[in-house]
Design a protein around this motif. Structure first.
Motif, PDB file in Angstrom:
ATOM      1  N   LYS A   5       0.823  -1.217   0.000  1.00 12.30           N
ATOM      2  CA  LYS A   5       0.000   0.000   0.000  1.00 12.30           C
ATOM      3  C   LYS A   5       0.849   1.255   0.000  1.00 12.30           C
ATOM      4  O   LYS A   5       0.560   2.213  -0.718  1.00 12.30           O
ATOM      5  N   ASP A  36      -6.063   9.923   5.337  1.00  9.05           N
ATOM      6  CA  ASP A  36      -7.512  10.090   5.142  1.00  9.05           C
ATOM      7  C   ASP A  36      -7.910   9.763   3.701  1.00  9.05           C
ATOM      8  O   ASP A  36      -8.923   9.093   3.460  1.00  9.05           O
ATOM      9  N   GLN A  37      -7.112  10.230   2.738  1.00  6.76           N
ATOM     10  CA  GLN A  37      -7.434  10.016   1.330  1.00  6.76           C
ATOM     11  C   GLN A  37      -7.407   8.531   0.953  1.00  6.76           C
ATOM     12  O   GLN A  37      -8.232   8.070   0.168  1.00  6.76           O
ATOM     13  N   TRP A  38      -6.450   7.795   1.510  1.00 10.26           N
ATOM     14  CA  TRP A  38      -6.262   6.397   1.130  1.00 10.26           C
ATOM     15  C   TRP A  38      -6.835   5.412   2.148  1.00 10.26           C
ATOM     16  O   TRP A  38      -6.756   4.201   1.940  1.00 10.26           O
ATOM     17  N   ASP A  39      -7.392   5.944   3.235  1.00 15.87           N
ATOM     18  CA  ASP A  39      -7.961   5.102   4.279  1.00 15.87           C
ATOM     19  C   ASP A  39      -6.927   4.100   4.797  1.00 15.87           C
ATOM     20  O   ASP A  39      -7.160   2.886   4.853  1.00 15.87           O
ATOM     21  N   VAL A  40      -5.752   4.637   5.161  1.00 11.76           N
ATOM     22  CA  VAL A  40      -4.681   3.817   5.715  1.00 11.76           C
ATOM     23  C   VAL A  40      -4.213   4.455   7.015  1.00 11.76           C
ATOM     24  O   VAL A  40      -4.618   5.569   7.365  1.00 11.76           O
ATOM     25  N   SER A  41      -3.347   3.769   7.726  1.00  6.77           N
ATOM     26  CA  SER A  41      -2.800   4.344   8.946  1.00  6.77           C
ATOM     27  C   SER A  41      -1.847   5.476   8.592  1.00  6.77           C
ATOM     28  O   SER A  41      -1.295   5.535   7.486  1.00  6.77           O
TER      29      SER A  41
END
Length: 238
Positions: A5, A36-41
């Motif tokens: 990712k 926030d954009q990629w919905d990752v940590s």
């Protein structure tokens, strides 16, 4: 091979920079914004930015975050190896002339598998020390099948995503093995002029060749460094 990712995020940012969405000096999204954009940590997003920072695509600017670098940055030839060897960081560089087609030196032609008289695409850059003086001169030679499939290699403009990723995107081929050979000789007149040293000064020459999974060469780089500036340190278990 699956793309992680953080690598996907880094590749996306490279593509946006290459497309001109972020110009030199522009701030890229922060780690929080990318998360926030990629919905990752946030840790994953920061790791993606670290990839770009390590490759010299972005630099940290106090009070702003990370901005697209104003000055191209590159690693010296052969400085990509992993494992126990210390890896030399990126250095600012200037391009010498315009990429051109020429017959490579015999030892380069041999590793690229080119017959005598066959030309390859050459890109020359001079890596600089903090004070702007030359550290080393690198000639990168791309075999015809790579250069023809990746036409931007012939442009004078920097490739924001990096030549390795651009070649991978254009050809589907990526480096899986690097071979470095270090020798010592006297500088040629052209090298002495580029490096600002006396004619026939002693230099260290690092010949770096990157190969794809089929064992075919993607590029051969000849990095020439004055003996007074060359240092190689290896750390290993005993």
């Amino acid at each position: 091979m699956a793309v992680l990712k953080y690598e996907e995020i880094a590749e996306s940012l490279r593509a946006r920079i290459a497309a001109g969405e972020f110009a030199p000096g522009d701030r890229i999204p922060s780690g929080r914004e990318l998360a926030d954009q990629w919905d990752v940590s946030r840790a994953t997003a920061i790791k993606a930015v670290d990839v770009l920072r390590n490759d010299g695509v972005v630099v940290a600017k106090q009070g702003t975050g990370f901005v697209v670098t104003e000055t191209p940055v590159a690693r010296p030839a052969g400085a990509r190896r992993a494992g126990s060897a210390r890896i030399m960081g990126g250095m600012p560089f200037v391009r010498v002339g315009t990429p051109d087609w020429a017959e490579p030196p015999p030892r380069v032609a041999v590793v690229l598998g080119l017959s005598p008289g066959v030309q390859a695409l050459r890109r020359i850059r001079i890596l600089q020390l903090p004070d702007g003086s030359p550290n080393s001169c690198v000639e990168a030679w791309f075999p015809p099948e790579i250069a023809e499939a990746a036409p931007r290699l012939a442009d004078t403009a920097p490739i924001a995503e990096g030549t390795t990723r651009y070649v991978r995107r254009q050809t589907g081929r990526l480096p899986v093995e690097g071979v470095d050979v270090t020798t010592v000789r006297l500088a040629t007149d052209a090298e002495a002029d580029r490096l600002g040293v006396a004619a026939s000064a002693p230099v260290a020459v690092l010949l770096h060749t990157a190969y794809d999974k089929e064992g075919h060469p993607l590029v051969c780089e000849e990095g020439v460094t004055p003996s007074s500036l060359f240092e190689q340190v290896d750390t290993y278990a005993m």
